[in-house]
Write an enzyme that holds these catalytic residues in place. Structure first.
Site, PDB file in Angstrom:
ATOM      1  N   ASN A   1      -8.492  -5.496  -0.942  1.00 42.10           N
ATOM      2  CA  ASN A   1      -7.872  -4.467  -1.767  1.00 42.10           C
ATOM      3  C   ASN A   1      -7.403  -5.102  -3.071  1.00 42.10           C
ATOM      4  O   ASN A   1      -7.563  -6.309  -3.284  1.00 42.10           O
ATOM      5  CB  ASN A   1      -6.727  -3.785  -1.014  1.00 42.10           C
TER       6      ASN A   1
ATOM      7  N   LEU B   1       3.819  -4.833  10.864  1.00 40.76           N
ATOM      8  CA  LEU B   1       5.134  -4.228  10.619  1.00 40.76           C
ATOM      9  C   LEU B   1       5.648  -3.517  11.861  1.00 40.76           C
ATOM     10  O   LEU B   1       6.808  -3.686  12.260  1.00 40.76           O
ATOM     11  CB  LEU B   1       5.043  -3.262   9.435  1.00 40.76           C
TER      12      LEU B   1
ATOM     13  N   PHE C   1       6.651  -1.840   3.230  1.00 41.48           N
ATOM     14  CA  PHE C   1       6.220  -1.308   1.941  1.00 41.48           C
ATOM     15  C   PHE C   1       5.196  -0.205   2.177  1.00 41.48           C
ATOM     16  O   PHE C   1       4.398  -0.297   3.106  1.00 41.48           O
ATOM     17  CB  PHE C   1       5.608  -2.411   1.073  1.00 41.48           C
TER      18      PHE C   1
ATOM     19  N   LYS D   1       6.009   7.088   7.404  1.00 40.48           N
ATOM     20  CA  LYS D   1       5.615   5.721   7.785  1.00 40.48           C
ATOM     21  C   LYS D   1       6.809   4.946   8.329  1.00 40.48           C
ATOM     22  O   LYS D   1       6.700   4.224   9.321  1.00 40.48           O
ATOM     23  CB  LYS D   1       5.018   4.989   6.579  1.00 40.48           C
TER      24      LYS D   1
ATOM     25  N   LYS E   1       6.654   3.438  12.005  1.00 34.89           N
ATOM     26  CA  LYS E   1       6.661   1.984  12.190  1.00 34.89           C
ATOM     27  C   LYS E   1       7.934   1.483  12.851  1.00 34.89           C
ATOM     28  O   LYS E   1       7.934   0.446  13.512  1.00 34.89           O
ATOM     29  CB  LYS E   1       6.493   1.279  10.840  1.00 34.89           C
TER      30      LYS E   1
END
Length: 397
Positions: free
Chosen positions: A208, A306, A323, A337, A341
């Site tokens: 990425n 994470l 993040f 998220k 998570k």
């Protein structure tokens, strides 16, 4: 700066001992007093006269020196410094430290000291990767020993890989961070950064656009507040910061292994842009065009680092920061998220191509926590890092 600080420098026996001469000079440039201890093996690489002359101090060598014991016994010598630094820390010295041995002056000082200790490992790559050395390293970290390096590089023996001692200025930066009386002094913080590369064949990979700039800035800001930082980074565009322990990786699986090895920690900041998938059918040869058509690539899901850390049953960091790099519905997606998570905070940002954030020098983030959403104005990434580091310090103190 290190004005008024007293460093007890133990020089182990390895080719990297020559770097200790420059290390002494760099420390003294910054106002530190350096008392050198040269191991018998270290004398094979640097001379007592050169070490003593550069330090401007008496050199200590022998555990059973009658004069030294009468003037300053090894017990007192081990306790008068602000920091004990072992550079290079050989596999032998690390084993002695981990095993509590005290059969020469260096190992006796290290066993007798009540002063913080930092080591800069240096050895052959196979010795560094050996299970015994890694066990000793884990023991030393568990005992509170700070570690700087080693780096990847060419070895004097002709091999390449981890085991090369950190450069003197890197060690100086780590010493400055260790002696910094900032609010994070005594705290160990894990930071992941950069992209991961998931190989397709020896020359192609999935990746990425993450530059690693924000993660590197965060690690630097945390170290500036006195934290011991373990910086696990993928193949980033920016160099890693000084004064932190750098662990280079390429793939998500390697990053997961490095995170596991770096724990326990007081906090974890997971800024890396980890690939969600990897190719399970990665070829060991370059894929060629074929009349049979396009190659078939099979994918598997990468570990969710994470989420794994956030849901640890024991040893979970007190603060886990994730993040969320989003291109649409930024706040909604980031909030979901965080809940999914299980992390404490999420730092959300919009990385749409038009923002110039991914790979750029600025960032605009929203910090999401149980307390709600806190939008920060667009600013340079190092300023974002300093602000986040200050918030982490508040949360941990």
């Amino acid at each position: 700066m290190l004005a008024g600080k007293h460093i007890l420098l133990i020089i182990g026996g390895g080719i990297a001992a020559f770097k200790s001469l420059d290390l002494i000079r760099r420390l003294r440039e910054r106002g530190a007093t350096v008392t050198p201890v040269l191991s018998r093996a270290g004398e094979e690489f640097v001379t007592p006269l050169s070490v003593s002359a550069l330090a401007g101090q008496k050199l200590y060598r022998d555990l059973f020196d009658l004069g030294d014991e009468a003037e300053m016994g090894h017990i007192q010598l081990s306790r008068v410094a602000d920091l004990v630094v072992v550079a290079p820390a050989t596999a032998d010295l690390m084993a002695k430290m981990a095993g509590g041995m005290a059969n020469d002056l260096a190992s006796t000082l290290l066993l007798a000291t009540d002063t913080p200790v930092m080591i800069a490992p240096a050895m052959n790559v196979r010795m560094w990767e050996h299970a015994a050395t890694q066990r000793n390293l884990a023991t030393l970290r568990g005992d509170g020993i700070a570690v700087v390096g080693p780096n990847d590089g060419d070895m004097a023996c002709g091999e390449f890989g981890p085991g090369r001692m950190s450069e003197p200025l890197e060690i100086v930066a780590a010493i400055e961070a260790q002696l910094n009386d900032g609010p994070l002094k005594g705290r160990r913080i894990l930071v992941t950064s950069g992209p991961t590369y998931e190989p397709i064949d020896p020359v192609r990979y999935i990746a990425n656009r993450s530059s690693g700039a924000q993660g590197a800035a965060i690690a630097s800001a945390l170290a500036a507040l006195g934290a011991e930082v373990v910086f696990i980074t993928g193949p980033a565009d920016v160099p890693p910061p000084r004064g932190v322990e750098v662990v280079p990786v390429e793939t998500a699986l390697q990053m997961q292994e490095a995170v596991d090895a770096a724990l326990p920690a007081d906090a974890g900041v997971f800024a890396a842009a980890v690939a969600d998938w990897r190719v399970t059918t990665a070829s060991d040869r370059k894929l060629k065009k074929s009349k049979d058509g396009l190659p078939l690539l099979e994918f598997a899901e990468n570990p969710d680092i994470l989420k794994t850390v956030s849901h640890m049953a024991s040893g979970r960091p007190k603060l886990v920061v994730g993040f969320a790099a989003e291109t649409n519905d930024v706040i909604d997606n980031a909030t979901a998220k965080r809940l999914r998570k299980g992390c404490d905070w999420i730092v959300a940002n919009d990385v749409s191509p038009g923002t110039g954030i991914m790979g750029g020098g600025e960032n605009a983030v929203t910090l999401i926590s149980d307390a709600g959403e806190e939008e920060w104005p667009r600013m340079a990434k190092d300023q974002v890092a300093k602000k986040l580091a200050a918030r982490i310090a508040e949360a941990l103190t």
